[in-house]
Design a protein around this motif. Sequence first.
Motif, PDB file in Angstrom:
ATOM      1  N   LEU A 123       0.838  -1.203   0.000  1.00  0.00           N
ATOM      2  CA  LEU A 123       0.000   0.000   0.000  1.00  0.00           C
ATOM      3  C   LEU A 123       0.874   1.254   0.000  1.00  0.00           C
ATOM      4  O   LEU A 123       0.605   2.221  -0.726  1.00  0.00           O
ATOM      5  CB  LEU A 123      -0.922   0.005   1.220  1.00  0.00           C
ATOM      6  CG  LEU A 123      -2.105  -0.957   1.189  1.00  0.00           C
ATOM      7  CD1 LEU A 123      -2.721  -1.087   2.571  1.00  0.00           C
ATOM      8  CD2 LEU A 123      -3.160  -0.507   0.171  1.00  0.00           C
ATOM      9  N   SER A 124       1.930   1.244   0.806  1.00  0.00           N
ATOM     10  CA  SER A 124       2.830   2.401   0.866  1.00  0.00           C
ATOM     11  C   SER A 124       3.612   2.552  -0.435  1.00  0.00           C
ATOM     12  O   SER A 124       3.850   3.670  -0.905  1.00  0.00           O
ATOM     13  CB  SER A 124       3.782   2.267   2.056  1.00  0.00           C
ATOM     14  OG  SER A 124       3.065   2.339   3.275  1.00  0.00           O
ATOM     15  N   LEU A 125       4.014   1.432  -1.031  1.00  0.00           N
ATOM     16  CA  LEU A 125       4.723   1.501  -2.311  1.00  0.00           C
ATOM     17  C   LEU A 125       3.811   2.023  -3.417  1.00  0.00           C
ATOM     18  O   LEU A 125       4.260   2.774  -4.291  1.00  0.00           O
ATOM     19  CB  LEU A 125       5.265   0.121  -2.677  1.00  0.00           C
ATOM     20  CG  LEU A 125       6.460  -0.356  -1.845  1.00  0.00           C
ATOM     21  CD1 LEU A 125       6.679  -1.849  -2.014  1.00  0.00           C
ATOM     22  CD2 LEU A 125       7.722   0.415  -2.223  1.00  0.00           C
ATOM     23  N   TYR A 126       2.544   1.647  -3.389  1.00  0.00           N
ATOM     24  CA  TYR A 126       1.597   2.145  -4.391  1.00  0.00           C
ATOM     25  C   TYR A 126       1.519   3.671  -4.336  1.00  0.00           C
ATOM     26  O   TYR A 126       1.432   4.342  -5.372  1.00  0.00           O
ATOM     27  CB  TYR A 126       0.219   1.540  -4.146  1.00  0.00           C
ATOM     28  CG  TYR A 126      -0.826   1.973  -5.149  1.00  0.00           C
ATOM     29  CD1 TYR A 126      -0.906   1.380  -6.398  1.00  0.00           C
ATOM     30  CD2 TYR A 126      -1.746   2.982  -4.836  1.00  0.00           C
ATOM     31  CE1 TYR A 126      -1.870   1.774  -7.322  1.00  0.00           C
ATOM     32  CE2 TYR A 126      -2.703   3.385  -5.761  1.00  0.00           C
ATOM     33  CZ  TYR A 126      -2.761   2.779  -7.002  1.00  0.00           C
ATOM     34  OH  TYR A 126      -3.706   3.176  -7.915  1.00  0.00           O
ATOM     35  N   ALA A 127       1.581   4.212  -3.137  1.00  0.00           N
ATOM     36  CA  ALA A 127       1.465   5.662  -2.976  1.00  0.00           C
ATOM     37  C   ALA A 127       2.662   6.416  -3.533  1.00  0.00           C
ATOM     38  O   ALA A 127       2.554   7.606  -3.857  1.00  0.00           O
ATOM     39  CB  ALA A 127       1.281   6.009  -1.497  1.00  0.00           C
TER      40      ALA A 127
ATOM     41  N   PHE B 110      -3.881  -4.917  11.421  1.00  0.00           N
ATOM     42  CA  PHE B 110      -4.903  -4.531  10.450  1.00  0.00           C
ATOM     43  C   PHE B 110      -5.988  -3.751  11.196  1.00  0.00           C
ATOM     44  O   PHE B 110      -7.077  -4.257  11.495  1.00  0.00           O
ATOM     45  CB  PHE B 110      -5.509  -5.781   9.778  1.00  0.00           C
ATOM     46  CG  PHE B 110      -6.138  -5.499   8.436  1.00  0.00           C
ATOM     47  CD1 PHE B 110      -7.172  -4.589   8.298  1.00  0.00           C
ATOM     48  CD2 PHE B 110      -5.685  -6.153   7.303  1.00  0.00           C
ATOM     49  CE1 PHE B 110      -7.753  -4.334   7.061  1.00  0.00           C
ATOM     50  CE2 PHE B 110      -6.254  -5.921   6.057  1.00  0.00           C
ATOM     51  CZ  PHE B 110      -7.292  -5.007   5.937  1.00  0.00           C
ATOM     52  N   GLY B 111      -5.677  -2.487  11.492  1.00  0.00           N
ATOM     53  CA  GLY B 111      -6.593  -1.623  12.199  1.00  0.00           C
ATOM     54  C   GLY B 111      -7.364  -0.715  11.261  1.00  0.00           C
ATOM     55  O   GLY B 111      -7.363  -0.911  10.039  1.00  0.00           O
ATOM     56  N   PRO B 112      -7.999   0.316  11.813  1.00  0.00           N
ATOM     57  CA  PRO B 112      -8.826   1.194  10.980  1.00  0.00           C
ATOM     58  C   PRO B 112      -8.029   1.962   9.925  1.00  0.00           C
ATOM     59  O   PRO B 112      -8.545   2.247   8.851  1.00  0.00           O
ATOM     60  CB  PRO B 112      -9.474   2.136  11.993  1.00  0.00           C
ATOM     61  CG  PRO B 112      -8.625   2.052  13.221  1.00  0.00           C
ATOM     62  CD  PRO B 112      -8.086   0.663  13.247  1.00  0.00           C
ATOM     63  N   ALA B 113      -6.778   2.324  10.233  1.00  0.00           N
ATOM     64  CA  ALA B 113      -5.973   3.048   9.248  1.00  0.00           C
ATOM     65  C   ALA B 113      -5.655   2.155   8.046  1.00  0.00           C
ATOM     66  O   ALA B 113      -5.748   2.583   6.890  1.00  0.00           O
ATOM     67  CB  ALA B 113      -4.685   3.564   9.887  1.00  0.00           C
ATOM     68  N   THR B 114      -5.278   0.909   8.311  1.00  0.00           N
ATOM     69  CA  THR B 114      -5.000  -0.013   7.214  1.00  0.00           C
ATOM     70  C   THR B 114      -6.262  -0.291   6.409  1.00  0.00           C
ATOM     71  O   THR B 114      -6.233  -0.336   5.167  1.00  0.00           O
ATOM     72  CB  THR B 114      -4.411  -1.323   7.758  1.00  0.00           C
ATOM     73  OG1 THR B 114      -3.174  -1.038   8.428  1.00  0.00           O
ATOM     74  CG2 THR B 114      -4.157  -2.327   6.641  1.00  0.00           C
ATOM     75  N   GLU B 115      -7.374  -0.458   7.107  1.00  0.00           N
ATOM     76  CA  GLU B 115      -8.641  -0.693   6.410  1.00  0.00           C
ATOM     77  C   GLU B 115      -8.977   0.470   5.478  1.00  0.00           C
ATOM     78  O   GLU B 115      -9.387   0.260   4.325  1.00  0.00           O
ATOM     79  CB  GLU B 115      -9.766  -0.895   7.410  1.00  0.00           C
ATOM     80  CG  GLU B 115     -11.117  -1.203   6.764  1.00  0.00           C
ATOM     81  CD  GLU B 115     -12.215  -1.385   7.787  1.00  0.00           C
ATOM     82  OE1 GLU B 115     -12.929  -2.397   7.721  1.00  0.00           O
ATOM     83  OE2 GLU B 115     -12.364  -0.492   8.668  1.00  0.00           O
ATOM     84  N   LYS B 116      -8.794   1.686   5.950  1.00  0.00           N
ATOM     85  CA  LYS B 116      -9.068   2.854   5.114  1.00  0.00           C
ATOM     86  C   LYS B 116      -8.103   2.919   3.938  1.00  0.00           C
ATOM     87  O   LYS B 116      -8.501   3.238   2.803  1.00  0.00           O
ATOM     88  CB  LYS B 116      -8.972   4.129   5.946  1.00  0.00           C
ATOM     89  CG  LYS B 116      -9.182   5.425   5.146  1.00  0.00           C
ATOM     90  CD  LYS B 116     -10.538   5.476   4.458  1.00  0.00           C
ATOM     91  CE  LYS B 116     -10.748   6.818   3.776  1.00  0.00           C
ATOM     92  NZ  LYS B 116     -11.991   6.836   2.961  1.00  0.00           N
ATOM     93  N   ALA B 117      -6.824   2.607   4.173  1.00  0.00           N
ATOM     94  CA  ALA B 117      -5.845   2.605   3.084  1.00  0.00           C
ATOM     95  C   ALA B 117      -6.226   1.572   2.033  1.00  0.00           C
ATOM     96  O   ALA B 117      -6.089   1.821   0.830  1.00  0.00           O
ATOM     97  CB  ALA B 117      -4.448   2.328   3.633  1.00  0.00           C
ATOM     98  N   VAL B 118      -6.708   0.416   2.469  1.00  0.00           N
ATOM     99  CA  VAL B 118      -7.153  -0.608   1.528  1.00  0.00           C
ATOM    100  C   VAL B 118      -8.335  -0.104   0.713  1.00  0.00           C
ATOM    101  O   VAL B 118      -8.391  -0.269  -0.516  1.00  0.00           O
ATOM    102  CB  VAL B 118      -7.525  -1.904   2.271  1.00  0.00           C
ATOM    103  CG1 VAL B 118      -8.207  -2.892   1.312  1.00  0.00           C
ATOM    104  CG2 VAL B 118      -6.287  -2.546   2.891  1.00  0.00           C
TER     105      VAL B 118
ATOM    106  N   GLU C 248      -2.869  -9.533  -5.450  1.00  0.00           N
ATOM    107  CA  GLU C 248      -2.194  -9.622  -6.744  1.00  0.00           C
ATOM    108  C   GLU C 248      -2.159  -8.274  -7.443  1.00  0.00           C
ATOM    109  O   GLU C 248      -1.169  -7.940  -8.110  1.00  0.00           O
ATOM    110  CB  GLU C 248      -2.886 -10.666  -7.632  1.00  0.00           C
ATOM    111  CG  GLU C 248      -2.630 -12.100  -7.209  1.00  0.00           C
ATOM    112  CD  GLU C 248      -3.316 -13.094  -8.128  1.00  0.00           C
ATOM    113  OE1 GLU C 248      -3.885 -12.657  -9.153  1.00  0.00           O
ATOM    114  OE2 GLU C 248      -3.282 -14.294  -7.823  1.00  0.00           O
ATOM    115  N   LYS C 249      -3.229  -7.498  -7.290  1.00  0.00           N
ATOM    116  CA  LYS C 249      -3.231  -6.156  -7.874  1.00  0.00           C
ATOM    117  C   LYS C 249      -2.213  -5.261  -7.196  1.00  0.00           C
ATOM    118  O   LYS C 249      -1.558  -4.437  -7.840  1.00  0.00           O
ATOM    119  CB  LYS C 249      -4.624  -5.528  -7.748  1.00  0.00           C
ATOM    120  CG  LYS C 249      -5.678  -6.080  -8.688  1.00  0.00           C
ATOM    121  CD  LYS C 249      -6.949  -5.241  -8.611  1.00  0.00           C
ATOM    122  CE  LYS C 249      -8.006  -5.729  -9.575  1.00  0.00           C
ATOM    123  NZ  LYS C 249      -9.221  -4.881  -9.531  1.00  0.00           N
ATOM    124  N   LEU C 250      -2.074  -5.411  -5.871  1.00  0.00           N
ATOM    125  CA  LEU C 250      -1.131  -4.577  -5.140  1.00  0.00           C
ATOM    126  C   LEU C 250       0.300  -4.786  -5.625  1.00  0.00           C
ATOM    127  O   LEU C 250       1.074  -3.834  -5.726  1.00  0.00           O
ATOM    128  CB  LEU C 250      -1.210  -4.896  -3.643  1.00  0.00           C
ATOM    129  CG  LEU C 250      -2.190  -4.107  -2.790  1.00  0.00           C
ATOM    130  CD1 LEU C 250      -2.295  -4.720  -1.399  1.00  0.00           C
ATOM    131  CD2 LEU C 250      -1.783  -2.638  -2.691  1.00  0.00           C
TER     132      LEU C 250
END
Length: 271
Positions: free
Chosen positions: A34-38, A54-62, A83-85
Amino acid sequence: MKKDKYLKELTINETQKRHGDNTKKDVMKIQSWLSLYAIQNPESGTVTGIDGDFGPATEKAVKNFQKATKSSQNGIVTPQLFEKLCEGMKDAFERPLQSITLRNAMVEAAENHLRNAPFELEIKGQSNSGPWVRAYMDGHDGSPWYWCMGFAQTILDQAASALGKDFRSLMPLTYSCDTVGTTGLSKGLLTRYQTVRNNPSVMKPGDFFLLQKSRYDWTHTGIIISVGNDVIETIEGNTNQAGSRNGIAVLKRTRNFRKSKLDVFSIEPLV
Protein backbone atom coordinates in the motif's frame (compact mmCIF):
# COMPACT_ATOMS: atom_id res chain seq x y z
CA MET A 1 15.89 -17.84 -12.44
CA LYS A 2 18.22 -18.78 -9.62
CA LYS A 3 17.17 -15.72 -7.57
CA ASP A 4 13.50 -16.61 -7.09
CA LYS A 5 12.72 -15.35 -3.59
CA TYR A 6 10.61 -12.61 -5.19
CA LEU A 7 7.84 -15.20 -5.48
CA LYS A 8 7.21 -14.94 -1.73
CA GLU A 9 6.38 -11.24 -2.15
CA LEU A 10 3.58 -11.96 -4.63
CA THR A 11 1.22 -13.93 -2.41
CA ILE A 12 -0.53 -13.93 0.94
CA ASN A 13 -1.70 -17.12 2.63
CA GLU A 14 -5.35 -16.12 3.02
CA THR A 15 -7.77 -13.20 3.07
CA GLN A 16 -6.85 -10.46 5.56
CA LYS A 17 -9.31 -7.97 7.05
CA ARG A 18 -10.03 -5.88 10.12
CA HIS A 19 -11.14 -8.05 13.06
CA GLY A 20 -10.19 -11.11 11.02
CA ASP A 21 -7.97 -14.05 11.83
CA ASN A 22 -4.98 -12.24 10.38
CA THR A 23 -1.35 -13.17 9.90
CA LYS A 24 1.02 -10.39 11.01
CA LYS A 25 3.53 -11.15 8.26
CA ASP A 26 0.86 -10.98 5.56
CA VAL A 27 -0.56 -7.76 6.99
CA MET A 28 2.90 -6.20 6.90
CA LYS A 29 3.25 -7.24 3.25
CA ILE A 30 -0.11 -5.60 2.51
CA GLN A 31 0.87 -2.42 4.35
CA SER A 32 4.20 -2.36 2.52
CA TRP A 33 2.59 -2.64 -0.91
CA LEU A 34 0.00 0.00 0.00
CA SER A 35 2.83 2.40 0.87
CA LEU A 36 4.72 1.50 -2.31
CA TYR A 37 1.60 2.15 -4.39
CA ALA A 38 1.47 5.66 -2.98
CA ILE A 39 4.98 6.42 -4.22
CA GLN A 40 3.71 6.25 -7.78
CA ASN A 41 0.24 7.52 -6.84
CA PRO A 42 0.78 10.16 -4.13
CA GLU A 43 -2.86 11.27 -4.24
CA SER A 44 -4.17 7.78 -3.49
CA GLY A 45 -4.15 7.96 0.33
CA THR A 46 -2.74 4.44 0.68
CA VAL A 47 0.28 5.19 2.87
CA THR A 48 -0.10 3.55 6.26
CA GLY A 49 2.05 2.26 9.09
CA ILE A 50 3.84 -1.06 8.57
CA ASP A 51 3.30 -2.79 11.89
CA GLY A 52 1.29 -5.94 11.12
CA ASP A 53 -1.88 -4.59 12.77
CA PHE A 54 -4.90 -4.53 10.45
CA GLY A 55 -6.59 -1.62 12.20
CA PRO A 56 -8.83 1.19 10.98
CA ALA A 57 -5.97 3.05 9.25
CA THR A 58 -5.00 -0.01 7.21
CA GLU A 59 -8.64 -0.69 6.41
CA LYS A 60 -9.07 2.85 5.11
CA ALA A 61 -5.84 2.60 3.08
CA VAL A 62 -7.15 -0.61 1.53
CA LYS A 63 -10.46 1.07 0.66
CA ASN A 64 -8.53 3.94 -0.93
CA PHE A 65 -6.57 1.46 -3.02
CA GLN A 66 -9.78 -0.28 -4.02
CA LYS A 67 -11.27 3.06 -5.03
CA ALA A 68 -8.19 3.94 -7.08
CA THR A 69 -8.30 0.59 -8.88
CA LYS A 70 -12.09 0.57 -9.30
CA SER A 71 -12.57 -2.44 -7.00
CA SER A 72 -15.31 -3.04 -4.45
CA GLN A 73 -14.54 -0.78 -1.49
CA ASN A 74 -14.96 -3.23 1.39
CA GLY A 75 -11.51 -2.91 3.01
CA ILE A 76 -10.87 -6.65 2.66
CA VAL A 77 -7.69 -7.97 1.06
CA THR A 78 -8.28 -11.20 -0.77
CA PRO A 79 -5.43 -13.01 -2.54
CA GLN A 80 -6.85 -11.63 -5.77
CA LEU A 81 -6.73 -8.04 -4.52
CA PHE A 82 -3.21 -8.61 -3.22
CA GLU A 83 -2.19 -9.62 -6.74
CA LYS A 84 -3.23 -6.16 -7.87
CA LEU A 85 -1.13 -4.58 -5.14
CA CYS A 86 2.05 -6.32 -6.23
CA GLU A 87 1.44 -6.61 -9.97
CA GLY A 88 4.39 -4.29 -10.68
CA MET A 89 6.86 -6.77 -9.22
CA LYS A 90 5.29 -9.64 -11.14
CA ASP A 91 5.64 -7.63 -14.34
CA ALA A 92 9.26 -6.72 -13.59
CA PHE A 93 10.31 -10.30 -12.90
CA GLU A 94 8.05 -12.29 -15.22
CA ARG A 95 7.42 -10.22 -18.34
CA PRO A 96 8.93 -12.32 -21.15
CA LEU A 97 12.06 -10.76 -22.58
CA GLN A 98 12.05 -10.24 -26.34
CA SER A 99 15.79 -9.74 -26.79
CA ILE A 100 17.83 -12.52 -28.34
CA THR A 101 21.27 -11.37 -27.18
CA LEU A 102 22.40 -11.19 -23.56
CA ARG A 103 23.45 -7.55 -23.69
CA ASN A 104 20.12 -6.44 -25.10
CA ALA A 105 18.27 -8.68 -22.64
CA MET A 106 20.18 -7.03 -19.76
CA VAL A 107 19.05 -3.59 -20.87
CA GLU A 108 15.49 -4.76 -21.48
CA ALA A 109 15.22 -6.43 -18.08
CA ALA A 110 16.69 -3.40 -16.29
CA GLU A 111 14.25 -1.10 -18.05
CA ASN A 112 11.33 -3.37 -17.12
CA HIS A 113 12.28 -3.11 -13.45
CA LEU A 114 12.81 0.64 -13.68
CA ARG A 115 9.36 1.12 -15.19
CA ASN A 116 7.79 -0.58 -12.16
CA ALA A 117 9.50 1.80 -9.69
CA PRO A 118 11.34 -0.47 -7.23
CA PHE A 119 11.67 1.45 -3.97
CA GLU A 120 12.82 0.62 -0.48
CA LEU A 121 10.85 1.28 2.69
CA GLU A 122 11.76 2.00 6.28
CA ILE A 123 10.21 -0.62 8.53
CA LYS A 124 10.66 -0.61 12.31
CA GLY A 125 13.41 1.98 11.97
CA GLN A 126 15.32 -0.09 9.42
CA SER A 127 16.11 1.33 5.99
CA ASN A 128 16.79 -1.00 3.05
CA SER A 129 13.55 -2.82 3.83
CA GLY A 130 10.45 -3.98 2.03
CA PRO A 131 9.34 -6.32 -0.77
CA TRP A 132 11.66 -5.03 -3.48
CA VAL A 133 14.75 -5.25 -1.30
CA ARG A 134 13.89 -8.78 -0.20
CA ALA A 135 13.29 -9.78 -3.82
CA TYR A 136 16.75 -8.57 -4.85
CA MET A 137 18.49 -9.78 -1.70
CA ASP A 138 17.05 -13.30 -1.59
CA GLY A 139 14.81 -12.66 1.40
CA HIS A 140 17.14 -10.37 3.37
CA ASP A 141 16.36 -6.77 4.28
CA GLY A 142 17.16 -4.14 6.90
CA SER A 143 19.71 -1.36 7.26
CA PRO A 144 22.89 -3.47 6.77
CA TRP A 145 21.63 -4.94 3.49
CA TYR A 146 22.83 -2.53 0.81
CA TRP A 147 21.10 -3.85 -2.28
CA CYS A 148 22.85 -2.41 -5.35
CA MET A 149 24.62 -5.70 -6.17
CA GLY A 150 21.50 -7.68 -5.40
CA PHE A 151 19.67 -5.63 -8.01
CA ALA A 152 22.45 -5.88 -10.62
CA GLN A 153 22.76 -9.64 -10.21
CA THR A 154 18.99 -10.04 -10.42
CA ILE A 155 19.07 -8.36 -13.84
CA LEU A 156 21.96 -10.58 -14.93
CA ASP A 157 20.20 -13.68 -13.65
CA GLN A 158 16.93 -12.76 -15.36
CA ALA A 159 18.57 -11.99 -18.70
CA ALA A 160 20.84 -15.03 -18.63
CA SER A 161 18.05 -17.38 -17.57
CA ALA A 162 15.85 -16.18 -20.44
CA LEU A 163 18.59 -17.32 -22.82
CA GLY A 164 19.24 -20.64 -21.07
CA LYS A 165 22.42 -19.52 -19.31
CA ASP A 166 23.55 -19.58 -15.66
CA PHE A 167 25.02 -16.28 -14.46
CA ARG A 168 27.02 -18.12 -11.79
CA SER A 169 29.46 -19.28 -14.44
CA LEU A 170 30.49 -15.62 -14.68
CA MET A 171 30.44 -14.61 -11.02
CA PRO A 172 29.26 -16.09 -7.72
CA LEU A 173 25.90 -15.19 -6.26
CA THR A 174 26.84 -12.40 -3.87
CA TYR A 175 25.69 -9.07 -2.44
CA SER A 176 29.25 -7.72 -2.33
CA CYS A 177 30.82 -5.35 -4.84
CA ASP A 178 34.22 -6.44 -3.53
CA THR A 179 33.51 -10.08 -4.36
CA VAL A 180 32.55 -9.21 -7.93
CA GLY A 181 35.52 -6.88 -8.26
CA THR A 182 38.04 -9.46 -7.11
CA THR A 183 36.36 -12.10 -9.28
CA GLY A 184 36.75 -9.75 -12.24
CA LEU A 185 40.43 -9.28 -11.50
CA SER A 186 41.07 -13.02 -11.18
CA LYS A 187 39.27 -13.76 -14.47
CA GLY A 188 40.67 -10.81 -16.38
CA LEU A 189 37.22 -9.30 -16.78
CA LEU A 190 37.66 -6.09 -14.76
CA THR A 191 38.93 -3.02 -16.59
CA ARG A 192 40.30 -0.29 -14.35
CA TYR A 193 38.95 3.25 -14.62
CA GLN A 194 42.21 4.64 -16.02
CA THR A 195 41.91 2.34 -19.05
CA VAL A 196 38.19 3.04 -19.33
CA ARG A 197 38.88 6.77 -19.58
CA ASN A 198 41.45 6.25 -22.32
CA ASN A 199 39.42 3.68 -24.23
CA PRO A 200 35.65 3.92 -23.61
CA SER A 201 35.04 1.19 -26.20
CA VAL A 202 35.88 -1.40 -23.52
CA MET A 203 32.46 -0.60 -21.99
CA LYS A 204 29.34 -2.11 -23.52
CA PRO A 205 25.66 -2.18 -22.57
CA GLY A 206 24.99 -4.90 -20.03
CA ASP A 207 28.35 -4.60 -18.30
CA PHE A 208 28.56 -3.75 -14.59
CA PHE A 209 30.24 -0.57 -13.41
CA LEU A 210 31.97 -0.77 -10.02
CA LEU A 211 32.62 2.48 -8.19
CA GLN A 212 36.12 2.24 -6.80
CA LYS A 213 36.92 3.57 -3.32
CA SER A 214 40.43 2.15 -3.32
CA ARG A 215 42.24 -0.37 -5.48
CA TYR A 216 40.55 -3.41 -3.93
CA ASP A 217 37.48 -1.78 -2.44
CA TRP A 218 34.33 -1.01 -4.43
CA THR A 219 31.27 0.65 -2.94
CA HIS A 220 28.51 0.68 -5.57
CA THR A 221 27.44 -0.99 -8.79
CA GLY A 222 24.85 -0.85 -11.55
CA ILE A 223 24.12 -1.85 -15.12
CA ILE A 224 25.54 0.16 -18.03
CA ILE A 225 22.83 0.68 -20.65
CA SER A 226 24.57 3.09 -23.04
CA VAL A 227 28.02 4.59 -23.59
CA GLY A 228 28.86 8.09 -24.85
CA ASN A 229 32.05 10.08 -25.30
CA ASP A 230 32.20 11.30 -21.72
CA VAL A 231 29.26 9.70 -19.95
CA ILE A 232 27.49 6.42 -19.46
CA GLU A 233 23.82 5.91 -18.77
CA THR A 234 23.07 3.37 -16.07
CA ILE A 235 20.23 1.69 -14.26
CA GLU A 236 21.18 1.02 -10.67
CA GLY A 237 19.57 0.00 -7.40
CA ASN A 238 19.86 1.43 -3.90
CA THR A 239 20.71 4.84 -5.32
CA ASN A 240 19.35 8.40 -5.32
CA GLN A 241 19.77 11.65 -7.25
CA ALA A 242 23.29 12.04 -5.88
CA GLY A 243 24.32 8.54 -6.95
CA SER A 244 24.61 7.28 -3.39
CA ARG A 245 25.51 3.64 -2.71
CA ASN A 246 22.82 3.64 -0.01
CA GLY A 247 19.92 5.44 -1.64
CA ILE A 248 16.27 4.46 -1.85
CA ALA A 249 15.31 3.33 -5.35
CA VAL A 250 16.13 1.90 -8.75
CA LEU A 251 16.93 4.88 -10.97
CA LYS A 252 18.31 5.63 -14.39
CA ARG A 253 21.37 7.84 -14.02
CA THR A 254 23.97 9.58 -16.13
CA ARG A 255 27.56 9.29 -14.87
CA ASN A 256 30.67 11.07 -16.11
CA PHE A 257 33.18 8.24 -16.30
CA ARG A 258 36.05 10.69 -16.91
CA LYS A 259 35.58 12.20 -13.47
CA SER A 260 34.61 9.10 -11.50
CA LYS A 261 36.60 6.02 -10.62
CA LEU A 262 34.38 3.58 -12.48
CA ASP A 263 35.91 0.17 -13.06
CA VAL A 264 33.98 -2.05 -15.48
CA PHE A 265 33.18 -5.77 -15.18
CA SER A 266 32.59 -7.29 -18.61
CA ILE A 267 29.87 -9.91 -19.12
CA GLU A 268 31.42 -10.87 -22.47
CA PRO A 269 32.27 -14.51 -21.57
CA LEU A 270 28.56 -15.16 -20.96
CA VAL A 271 27.50 -13.48 -24.19
